[in-house]
Write a protein that holds these residues in place. Structure first.
Motif, PDB file in Angstrom:
ATOM      1  N   VAL A   1       0.861  -1.188   0.000  1.00 57.03           N
ATOM      2  CA  VAL A   1       0.000   0.000   0.000  1.00 57.03           C
ATOM      3  C   VAL A   1       0.898   1.240   0.000  1.00 57.03           C
ATOM      4  CG1 VAL A   1      -1.820   1.253   1.201  1.00 57.03           C
ATOM      5  CG2 VAL A   1      -1.771  -1.252   1.296  1.00 57.03           C
ATOM      6  N   LEU A   2       0.699   2.098  -0.991  1.00 61.54           N
ATOM      7  CA  LEU A   2       1.524   3.303  -1.131  1.00 61.54           C
ATOM      8  C   LEU A   2       0.617   4.535  -1.194  1.00 61.54           C
ATOM      9  CD1 LEU A   2       3.881   1.918  -3.941  1.00 61.54           C
ATOM     10  CD2 LEU A   2       4.457   2.126  -1.524  1.00 61.54           C
ATOM     11  N   PRO A   3       0.285   5.137  -0.031  1.00 56.58           N
ATOM     12  CA  PRO A   3      -0.502   6.371  -0.063  1.00 56.58           C
ATOM     13  C   PRO A   3       0.251   7.396  -0.913  1.00 56.58           C
ATOM     14  CG  PRO A   3      -0.267   5.529   2.187  1.00 56.58           C
ATOM     15  CD  PRO A   3       0.688   4.749   1.337  1.00 56.58           C
ATOM     16  N   ALA A   4      -0.478   8.150  -1.753  1.00 54.30           N
ATOM     17  CA  ALA A   4       0.199   8.906  -2.809  1.00 54.30           C
ATOM     18  C   ALA A   4       0.862  10.207  -2.359  1.00 54.30           C
ATOM     19  CB  ALA A   4      -0.772   9.179  -3.957  1.00 54.30           C
ATOM     20  N   THR A   5       0.468  10.742  -1.207  1.00 59.20           N
ATOM     21  CA  THR A   5       1.126  11.970  -0.729  1.00 59.20           C
ATOM     22  C   THR A   5       1.291  11.889   0.795  1.00 59.20           C
ATOM     23  OG1 THR A   5      -0.885  13.227  -0.212  1.00 59.20           O
ATOM     24  CG2 THR A   5      -0.099  13.340  -2.488  1.00 59.20           C
ATOM     25  N   PRO A   6       2.162  12.729   1.359  1.00 57.27           N
ATOM     26  CA  PRO A   6       2.307  12.751   2.826  1.00 57.27           C
ATOM     27  C   PRO A   6       0.991  13.081   3.535  1.00 57.27           C
ATOM     28  CG  PRO A   6       4.131  13.900   1.788  1.00 57.27           C
ATOM     29  CD  PRO A   6       3.156  13.593   0.699  1.00 57.27           C
ATOM     30  N   THR A   7       0.179  13.964   2.943  1.00 55.72           N
ATOM     31  CA  THR A   7      -1.106  14.313   3.569  1.00 55.72           C
ATOM     32  C   THR A   7      -2.053  13.117   3.601  1.00 55.72           C
ATOM     33  OG1 THR A   7      -0.838  16.586   2.834  1.00 55.72           O
ATOM     34  CG2 THR A   7      -3.068  15.907   3.407  1.00 55.72           C
ATOM     35  N   ILE A   8      -2.085  12.391   2.481  1.00 57.13           N
ATOM     36  CA  ILE A   8      -2.936  11.195   2.418  1.00 57.13           C
ATOM     37  C   ILE A   8      -2.429  10.154   3.423  1.00 57.13           C
ATOM     38  CG2 ILE A   8      -3.705   9.299   0.930  1.00 57.13           C
ATOM     39  CD1 ILE A   8      -3.335  11.302  -1.475  1.00 57.13           C
ATOM     40  N   TRP A   9      -1.109  10.030   3.502  1.00 56.26           N
ATOM     41  CA  TRP A   9      -0.469   9.072   4.412  1.00 56.26           C
ATOM     42  C   TRP A   9      -0.935   9.332   5.849  1.00 56.26           C
ATOM     43  CZ3 TRP A   9       2.887   7.086   8.044  1.00 56.26           C
ATOM     44  CH2 TRP A   9       3.650   5.953   7.689  1.00 56.26           C
ATOM     45  N   ARG A  10      -0.831  10.617   6.230  1.00 58.28           N
ATOM     46  CA  ARG A  10      -1.193  10.987   7.602  1.00 58.28           C
ATOM     47  C   ARG A  10      -2.685  10.755   7.846  1.00 58.28           C
ATOM     48  NH1 ARG A  10       1.213  14.847  11.143  1.00 58.28           N
ATOM     49  NH2 ARG A  10       2.529  15.582   9.468  1.00 58.28           N
ATOM     50  N   GLN A  11      -3.486  11.126   6.857  1.00 57.16           N
ATOM     51  CA  GLN A  11      -4.932  10.975   6.999  1.00 57.16           C
ATOM     52  C   GLN A  11      -5.318   9.498   7.157  1.00 57.16           C
ATOM     53  OE1 GLN A  11      -7.034  13.117   3.976  1.00 57.16           O
ATOM     54  NE2 GLN A  11      -9.046  12.623   4.811  1.00 57.16           N
ATOM     55  N   ALA A  12      -4.696   8.654   6.330  1.00 57.57           N
ATOM     56  CA  ALA A  12      -4.975   7.211   6.408  1.00 57.57           C
ATOM     57  C   ALA A  12      -4.576   6.685   7.782  1.00 57.57           C
ATOM     58  CB  ALA A  12      -4.218   6.482   5.303  1.00 57.57           C
ATOM     59  N   MET A  13      -3.465   7.193   8.281  1.00 58.36           N
ATOM     60  CA  MET A  13      -2.994   6.768   9.606  1.00 58.36           C
ATOM     61  C   MET A  13      -4.004   7.187  10.676  1.00 58.36           C
ATOM     62  SD  MET A  13       0.706   7.620  11.285  1.00 58.36           S
ATOM     63  CE  MET A  13       0.386   9.368  11.502  1.00 58.36           C
ATOM     64  N   HIS A  14      -4.453   8.449  10.618  1.00 55.67           N
ATOM     65  CA  HIS A  14      -5.389   8.949  11.623  1.00 55.67           C
ATOM     66  C   HIS A  14      -6.749   8.266  11.551  1.00 55.67           C
ATOM     67  CE1 HIS A  14      -3.007  12.909  12.388  1.00 55.67           C
ATOM     68  NE2 HIS A  14      -2.503  11.873  13.013  1.00 55.67           N
ATOM     69  N   GLU A  15      -7.139   7.879  10.354  1.00 58.70           N
ATOM     70  CA  GLU A  15      -8.450   7.224  10.203  1.00 58.70           C
ATOM     71  C   GLU A  15      -8.412   5.760  10.632  1.00 58.70           C
ATOM     72  OE1 GLU A  15     -10.172   7.723   6.317  1.00 58.70           O
ATOM     73  OE2 GLU A  15     -10.014   9.907   6.407  1.00 58.70           O
ATOM     74  N   GLY A  16      -7.222   5.278  10.979  1.00 59.64           N
ATOM     75  CA  GLY A  16      -7.111   3.877  11.410  1.00 59.64           C
ATOM     76  C   GLY A  16      -6.976   2.889  10.266  1.00 59.64           C
ATOM     77  N   LEU A  17      -6.800   3.414   9.052  1.00 53.97           N
ATOM     78  CA  LEU A  17      -6.684   2.491   7.902  1.00 53.97           C
ATOM     79  C   LEU A  17      -5.410   1.669   7.997  1.00 53.97           C
ATOM     80  CD1 LEU A  17      -7.808   4.777   4.902  1.00 53.97           C
ATOM     81  CD2 LEU A  17      -9.203   3.540   6.552  1.00 53.97           C
ATOM     82  N   PHE A  18      -4.360   2.245   8.581  1.00 58.03           N
ATOM     83  CA  PHE A  18      -3.085   1.515   8.662  1.00 58.03           C
ATOM     84  C   PHE A  18      -3.218   0.262   9.531  1.00 58.03           C
ATOM     85  CE2 PHE A  18       0.192   5.075   7.518  1.00 58.03           C
ATOM     86  CZ  PHE A  18      -0.368   5.141   6.245  1.00 58.03           C
ATOM     87  N   ASP A  19      -4.029   0.359  10.592  1.00 60.32           N
ATOM     88  CA  ASP A  19      -4.243  -0.832  11.426  1.00 60.32           C
ATOM     89  C   ASP A  19      -4.874  -1.947  10.593  1.00 60.32           C
ATOM     90  OD1 ASP A  19      -3.160   0.122  13.802  1.00 60.32           O
ATOM     91  OD2 ASP A  19      -5.002   1.204  14.284  1.00 60.32           O
ATOM     92  N   ILE A  20      -5.837  -1.542   9.779  1.00 56.54           N
ATOM     93  CA  ILE A  20      -6.516  -2.535   8.927  1.00 56.54           C
ATOM     94  C   ILE A  20      -5.518  -3.149   7.946  1.00 56.54           C
ATOM     95  CG2 ILE A  20      -8.280  -2.834   7.126  1.00 56.54           C
ATOM     96  CD1 ILE A  20      -9.854  -0.545   8.555  1.00 56.54           C
ATOM     97  N   PHE A  21      -4.690  -2.282   7.325  1.00 51.38           N
ATOM     98  CA  PHE A  21      -3.709  -2.779   6.350  1.00 51.38           C
ATOM     99  C   PHE A  21      -2.671  -3.669   7.036  1.00 51.38           C
ATOM    100  CE2 PHE A  21      -4.568   1.413   3.913  1.00 51.38           C
ATOM    101  CZ  PHE A  21      -5.621   0.829   3.225  1.00 51.38           C
ATOM    102  N   LEU A  22      -2.187  -3.216   8.177  1.00 44.56           N
ATOM    103  CA  LEU A  22      -1.143  -3.994   8.870  1.00 44.56           C
ATOM    104  C   LEU A  22      -1.710  -5.321   9.362  1.00 44.56           C
ATOM    105  CD1 LEU A  22       0.619  -1.080  10.781  1.00 44.56           C
ATOM    106  CD2 LEU A  22       1.590  -2.423   8.913  1.00 44.56           C
ATOM    107  N   ASP A  23      -2.945  -5.297   9.869  1.00 40.46           N
ATOM    108  CA  ASP A  23      -3.576  -6.548  10.299  1.00 40.46           C
ATOM    109  C   ASP A  23      -3.748  -7.506   9.118  1.00 40.46           C
ATOM    110  OD1 ASP A  23      -3.691  -5.685  12.885  1.00 40.46           O
ATOM    111  OD2 ASP A  23      -5.801  -5.050  12.809  1.00 40.46           O
TER     112      ASP A  23
END
Lengths: 166, 419
Positions: B328-350
């Motif tokens: 998974v490659l979020p396309a910008t630093p802003t998107i990266w941070r937003q995905a992290m804050h929304e908890g999407l990274f937990d879903i991806f990492l799980d």
């Protein structure tokens, strides 16, 4: 300008990743790019080319990425002319800017076989197949491109405009 | 003359009267873009032209996104060349490292592109900004060098194909499926030298991010541009992204189109483009079961927050199959941070995903997910040319984020609706 060389025939929709794969785009050097020309089509493809040979292709040659490295790789490989059924738009502009001659000859491409000896006379707009004797009329270069060609390419064209402040 | 969107925007940027397709027009540009692959060549040409300054230091964007973080010495040297040029010219919009995102996700986010703009970039996917109602097109480095020096370039006014899309999309069918379906219909040279103009009630319903996804792949049909009307959604997007003056923009009533292609969105199922051309498009149901080794979710086509949400919706509570690299490659630093804050990274990492930095990386076989001989990847990217993502003997299937995520879970190409 008259160019004589052997035809190297390739298919339709040859993309710029086939002409020069992205892993080679870490240089702008013409010879280095030329050494890897068509490496995305077939490894070692370049070995068959002698300087002055002519690329012959189907429709939409040069589709895909905007990399100017593609016409540069062809020139670096010693290929001064590409004759094709049609060309992709960005590749078309890039080639004129780089001094690679493109001949858009439509279905006449079918009159050329792989390995045929060709002779191109750009002023007369004539491509001769010396192997079969077939003569192909080449459409004139569009007026929009002639200004660039007359200036010797886009770099000298802009240079002149900067110098004259036009 | 009644103008199509493409003609209307060109007309705003030239002193000539735009009267017909095929006419050559010299136009002033709103923004000139290059990246870490194409800028070094552009700089070489720029210097060869004897240019000593750029036409406007606020209207040049240099985004070092393709091999970021620089994958080897040669790519680092290229970025050094771009950085030094940016400093020398005082270029305002220079991005590398932690500033950097995939250019066509980054520039809309920063408000550097918007409706009515005329944008040229030394990257074929510059056409992405058509999603915002801009005339935006890719060119080679030397054309871009000329535009950087003069602030103008020439265009052949394109004829326009009108793409009318109507009907309500089914669940798990979206912008990517629509554009793949269109390319499948008209072919990789179906739009050669032409403009695509999108319209219809489905288009009005699409989010701006979905429109960017579609416009992004106009070049995959050979088109010069793919343009959407600018509407309330575009204006709202502009207001949220540093373009407070974004305007509404539509084609003139009675504008002349070369042809019309109609798509019944309601009848559409999830699509994939099979190896090795973007027009080799089939419903995923026809290729279900093809084994995959990698799933890439990201790129200028589908690396935005809505894409990541779509993938997360499929992946929630699920795991990627053994033997599948899910990247998974979020396309910008802003998107990266937003995905992290929304908890999407937990879903991806799980789910067992690798979360990488914003980069073009694997899309063009650069790095961060290269395929070995015989390997197959499903990817939300835009090109599946032979060897594009690695070995000449590898295979890429292009799809939506939902199809890529579902396929990662099962290890075979999968319709997300069947999970």
């Amino acid at each position: 300008m008259s160019i004589r060389g052997k035809a190297h025939k390739v298919g339709a929709h040859i993309d710029t990743d086939a002409i020069i794969p992205a892993r080679f785009l870490v240089t702008t050097d013409k010879d280095k790019l030329g050494a890897n020309c068509m490496e995305g089509l077939e490894p070692g493809w370049i070995k068959r080319v002698t300087a002055g040979d002519i690329m012959v292709a189907g429709e939409n040659f040069g589709c895909g990425s905007s990399r100017e490295h593609a016409p540069i790789a062809l020139l670096g490989a010693g290929i001064p002319v590409v004759a094709a059924k049609s060309f992709a738009r960005i590749f078309y502009r890039n080639s004129f800017n780089m001094g690679l001659v493109l001949l858009e000859i439509g279905d006449e491409v079918d009159k050329i076989g792989d390995g045929d000896q060709l002779e191109v006379d750009i002023e007369k707009g004539l491509l001769k197949n010396l192997t079969t004797g077939a003569e192909i009329k080449v459409p004139a270069i569009p007026a929009s491109m002639r200004e660039l060609v007359d200036a010797g390419g886009l770099v000298p064209y802009v240079k002149k405009r900067i110098q004259t402040g036009a | 003359m009644q103008h199509t969107l493409a003609q209307k925007i060109l007309a705003r940027h030239t002193d000539q009267e735009i009267t017909e397709a095929g006419q050559i027009a010299r136009c002033r540009v709103s923004l000139v873009l290059a990246n870490d692959i194409t800028a070094p060549l552009a700089i070489k040409s720029f210097k060869g032209m004897g240019a000593t300054k750029v036409f406007d230091r606020d209207k040049i964007a240099l985004v070092c996104d393709h091999f970021t973080p620089n994958k080897d010495i040669d790519s680092a040297e290229q970025v050094r060349v771009v950085r030094e040029f940016a400093q020398e010219m005082g270029v305002t919009h220079y991005y590398e490292g932690g500033d950097c995102g995939v250019e066509h996700a980054l520039l809309p986010e920063l408000g550097l592109v918007g409706p009515g703009d005329l944008v040229v970039g030394a990257d074929s996917h510059t056409c992405t900004y058509g999603g915002l109602g801009a005339f935006a097109t890719g060119m080679g480095s030397t054309d871009i060098a000329g535009a950087m020096a003069l602030g103008e370039t020439w265009f052949k006014v394109p004829p326009t194909i009108r793409v009318l899309i109507s009907g309500k999309l089914k669940k798990w069918v979206g912008a990517k499926d629509l554009i793949l379906n269109l390319i499948g219909r008209i072919g990789v040279s179906g739009g050669l030298y032409k403009a695509l103009e999108f319209d219809g009630d489905t288009v009005a319903d699409l989010s701006v991010e979905g429109r960017l996804t579609m416009a992004n792949m106009a070049i995959e049909a050979g088109a010069k541009v793919g343009i959407f009307p600018s509407d309330d959604k575009t204006v709202a997007y502009g207001q949220a992204h540093n373009r407070p003056n974004a305007e509404r923009l539509t084609a003139d009533p009675g504008a002349v189109y070369e042809s019309v292609v109609e798509i019944d969105a309601a009848a559409l199922a999830p699509q994939v483009a099979c190896p090795h051309l973007p027009d080799n498009v089939k419903p995923v149901s026809e290729v279900t079961g093809v084994r995959i080794h990698q799933a890439v979710i990201g790129s200028c086509t589908n690396g935005r927050i809505s894409d990541l949400r779509e993938a997360a919706q499929v992946l929630k509570g699920r795991k990627a199959a053994k033997g599948v690299r899910l990247i998974v490659l979020p396309a910008t630093p802003t998107i990266w941070r937003q995905a992290m804050h929304e908890g999407l990274f937990d879903i991806f990492l799980d789910a067992g995903a690798v979360i990488g930095p914003p980069t073009c990386g694997p899309c063009l076989g650069g790095h961060m997910g290269i395929l070995a001989q015989g390997e197959v990847s499903v990817a939300t990217t835009n090109r599946n040319f032979k060897g594009r993502m690695g070995s000449l003997e590898s295979f890429v299937y292009l799809s939506s984020p939902a199809v890529a995520a579902a396929s990662a879970v099962t290890g075979v190409l999968t319709d997300p609706g069947s999970l």
